[in-house]
Design an enzyme around this catalytic site. Sequence first.
Site, short mmCIF file in Angstrom:
data_model
loop_
_atom_site.label_atom_id
_atom_site.label_comp_id
_atom_site.label_asym_id
_atom_site.label_seq_id
_atom_site.Cartn_x
_atom_site.Cartn_y
_atom_site.Cartn_z
N GLU A 14 0.82 -1.21 0.00
CA GLU A 14 0.00 0.00 0.00
C GLU A 14 0.86 1.27 0.00
O GLU A 14 1.92 1.32 0.62
CB GLU A 14 -0.89 0.00 1.24
N LYS B 264 -9.45 2.87 -2.09
CA LYS B 264 -9.78 2.41 -0.74
C LYS B 264 -11.05 3.08 -0.23
O LYS B 264 -11.16 4.31 -0.22
CB LYS B 264 -8.60 2.72 0.17
N CYS C 181 -5.71 -2.76 2.99
CA CYS C 181 -5.37 -2.59 4.40
C CYS C 181 -6.59 -2.60 5.32
O CYS C 181 -7.18 -3.64 5.58
CB CYS C 181 -4.53 -1.32 4.55
#
Length: 270
Positions: free
Chosen positions: A51, A120, A154
């Site tokens: 990430e 995200k 994540c």
Amino acid sequence: MTGEPKAQLRIALIQADIEIGNVQANMDNMLGMMEKAAAANHKPDVIVLPEMWNTGYALDRIQELADPMGQETSSMLSEFARKHRIQVVGGSVAERIEDRIYNSMYVFNRNGEQIAKYSKIHLFRLMDEEKFLQAGQQTVTFDLEEMKAGASICYDIRFPELSRTLALGGAQVLFVPAEWPHPRLHHWRTLLIARAIENQMYVVACNRVGTSGETDFFGHSMIIDPWGEIIAEGDERETIVTGTLDCKLTDEVRGRIPVFEDRRPYLYFQ
């Protein structure tokens, strides 16, 4: 791609250190590790990155550091994919669209064509993401030859609704680039294994290593099969973690224990 369907996909996870705020150094290091992975005796079919690998969490400077429209990142990853005939799940990078910054993943096929982009959707308040970044607004699946994949980044793995939605949409493997720090190694391993077991899917998670400010990142990039068994796991050093996915195993596991057929969703959302 033409010819017989592939029975397996070889995966290489680039568990790299990231130098906060130094975009050029990060791009050079990432490309060097990718070239090393491509030159291995058993060439990977898919390379996966961590990430925010272009900038790290330099959020106070993210407006100036983020890649405008992801152009530099996309160019590098596309050229690599085309040159080596390797699919690339490009982790995620800080991407600037007008005056908004997104934490975005780009995916490329063996021809260097972009086949997916995911931003995200769950922003992590403990690292002030919501103060500097915009949340994505859609879930994403994509095809890696014989396997359908889902995208997450994540903090997303703390939301089982997302991985279940992707699995219901046909995903057989979940990709998870991350910057997941100490002291939450137990959470990392437990959540990834849980997502694999409950959705009867592969989970492929690529975490960074190194230190940014006072935060230490522990690596432990993992490949987990649909039974929840860990088939590859890194340590806390910069390294390349490799493993192989059986393209038929997800369907076999779902056939053995028919979780999806036994769901009762009309009772879940009252």
